[in-house]
Write a protein that holds these residues in place. Sequence first.
Motif, PDB file in Angstrom:
ATOM      1  N   PHE A   5       0.850  -1.194  -0.124  1.00  0.00           N
ATOM      2  CA  PHE A   5      -0.050   0.178  -0.195  1.00  0.00           C
ATOM      3  C   PHE A   5       0.817   1.096  -0.078  1.00  0.00           C
ATOM      4  O   PHE A   5       1.641   1.492   0.941  1.00  0.00           O
ATOM      5  CB  PHE A   5      -0.826  -0.098   1.338  1.00  0.00           C
ATOM      6  N   CYS A  28       2.918   1.022   5.549  1.00  0.00           N
ATOM      7  CA  CYS A  28       2.691   1.217   4.186  1.00  0.00           C
ATOM      8  C   CYS A  28       3.972   1.881   3.592  1.00  0.00           C
ATOM      9  O   CYS A  28       4.676   2.197   4.594  1.00  0.00           O
ATOM     10  CB  CYS A  28       1.597   2.132   3.783  1.00  0.00           C
ATOM     11  N   ARG A  48       2.355   5.180  -9.125  1.00  0.00           N
ATOM     12  CA  ARG A  48       0.995   4.989  -8.950  1.00  0.00           C
ATOM     13  C   ARG A  48       0.788   4.869  -7.465  1.00  0.00           C
ATOM     14  O   ARG A  48       0.824   3.560  -7.182  1.00  0.00           O
ATOM     15  CB  ARG A  48       0.664   3.884  -9.658  1.00  0.00           C
ATOM     16  N   ASN A  50      -1.650   4.465  -3.875  1.00  0.00           N
ATOM     17  CA  ASN A  50      -2.956   3.893  -3.318  1.00  0.00           C
ATOM     18  C   ASN A  50      -3.519   5.049  -2.670  1.00  0.00           C
ATOM     19  O   ASN A  50      -4.719   4.894  -2.555  1.00  0.00           O
ATOM     20  CB  ASN A  50      -2.635   2.834  -2.535  1.00  0.00           C
ATOM     21  N   THR A  80      -8.104   7.655  -6.849  1.00  0.00           N
ATOM     22  CA  THR A  80      -7.226   7.279  -5.602  1.00  0.00           C
ATOM     23  C   THR A  80      -7.820   8.421  -4.732  1.00  0.00           C
ATOM     24  O   THR A  80      -7.963   9.499  -4.929  1.00  0.00           O
ATOM     25  CB  THR A  80      -5.911   7.509  -6.182  1.00  0.00           C
ATOM     26  N   LYS A 123      -8.061   2.853   2.671  1.00  0.00           N
ATOM     27  CA  LYS A 123      -7.912   1.599   1.967  1.00  0.00           C
ATOM     28  C   LYS A 123      -9.133   0.840   1.850  1.00  0.00           C
ATOM     29  O   LYS A 123      -9.556   0.457   0.625  1.00  0.00           O
ATOM     30  CB  LYS A 123      -7.045   0.605   2.757  1.00  0.00           C
ATOM     31  N   ALA A 126     -11.112   2.484  -0.914  1.00  0.00           N
ATOM     32  CA  ALA A 126     -10.770   2.509  -2.294  1.00  0.00           C
ATOM     33  C   ALA A 126     -11.296   0.880  -2.722  1.00  0.00           C
ATOM     34  O   ALA A 126     -11.643   0.921  -3.860  1.00  0.00           O
ATOM     35  CB  ALA A 126      -9.273   2.080  -2.237  1.00  0.00           C
ATOM     36  N   LYS A 130     -14.339   0.486  -5.862  1.00  0.00           N
ATOM     37  CA  LYS A 130     -14.266  -0.198  -7.118  1.00  0.00           C
ATOM     38  C   LYS A 130     -15.456  -1.096  -7.385  1.00  0.00           C
ATOM     39  O   LYS A 130     -15.859  -1.256  -8.504  1.00  0.00           O
ATOM     40  CB  LYS A 130     -12.942  -1.130  -6.972  1.00  0.00           C
TER      41      LYS A 130
END
Length: 384
Positions: A5, A28, A48, A50, A80, A123, A126, A130
């Motif tokens: 992460f 992380c 990229r 998270n 994000t 987290k 996220a 999705k």
Amino acid sequence: MNEAFIVFSVEDEPMMQDVIQTALADCCQLNAFTSAEACRTALQGGARPNLFLLDVGLPGMNGYEFCQWLKSDESEFRDTPVIFVSGHDTIDARLTGYAAGGEDFIVKPFVPAELLEKVRVSKQIAVQKKALHAQAAAANQMTTLVMTNMAESGVILHFLRQIAAATSGAMVAAAMLQVLGYFQLKGAVQTRLGEICHTQSLEGIDLPLEVSVISHARDMGRIFEFRNRCVFNFGRITVLVNNMPLDDPEFCGRIRDHLAVAADGADNRLQALEVEALHRRDQQGVAAALDNIRTTLGSFGEIHQKNIVQSSNLRYELDQEIATAFVKLGLSGGQEDFIADLIHRYIDRFTAIFDRGDEERRMLEGLDRQLGALVQPGGTADAG
């Protein structure tokens, strides 16, 4: 939370960056930047992350402006999550962060545990986002199919029919989001059913910043407008619209009326769900009381039957002993009859008490049957 992460922290104060590094070191991979421009360069180079932690008061491009760039339609980072770090805890600061597209907000100074928890929640958000995007795509297809060529009033009628079958606040919120989607509106819906508070938008469930904004707006009147946003507040539901079409006043007025009707209908359905839950609890309480009554009646019947048998045996034994005593006492016939009648009268009165107890037991059994009918689905008590 695992080491894969990745968090990008944009903070120009070295001391604050050290606090962030200490808080997140074990949970992380943290990349630190002192400006939005430096972070943007890394992103354009293929990085990229998270999650973004953005200080609001950055030199050059500030945190809000950088977030707007990240959340723009052409950006590949619009999904994000972003947590703003600010030294100002005001409704304006939170609304500005919300408008920029942020998911959460933390106020300086903060303790490491608070930041760690917000990263953990981000987290989860996220992952939820999705899944919700996939659901939203399917819902949009269904909405287009169902609502094609429907008038605006027909949309609200369809919504009211839909929530009539809703069994939870989450179902009501999802239906309201479909209404917003039909009118090409974006926003969030919060339902309050008993102790359960559910906040939902197309971006996720119970996003901290959305919950915070709605919590501030709940006490600002039935319909509260600020800039191009509008809040509809009812007892058990709040609808937050972020993009009211102010450039079309006529359409904007119709939307305001439609959403007020929809929110009122949703509030009534949520109230009905509360009443239904209360009735279920009452029925469970009556059913438990009936079990106690039936147990007591069973014990009462057994004791009553034993008492009848013992009373009959005692009367027979008493008659035998009285007859023997009369012989020994040498009483005259009149004296024997007087004493025997006296004893039998009191025995008869004692027996009558048992008979009345039997009547009371039958009355209680009738009451038990009537109460039992009340807790059965569609049951009615027998007036007889």
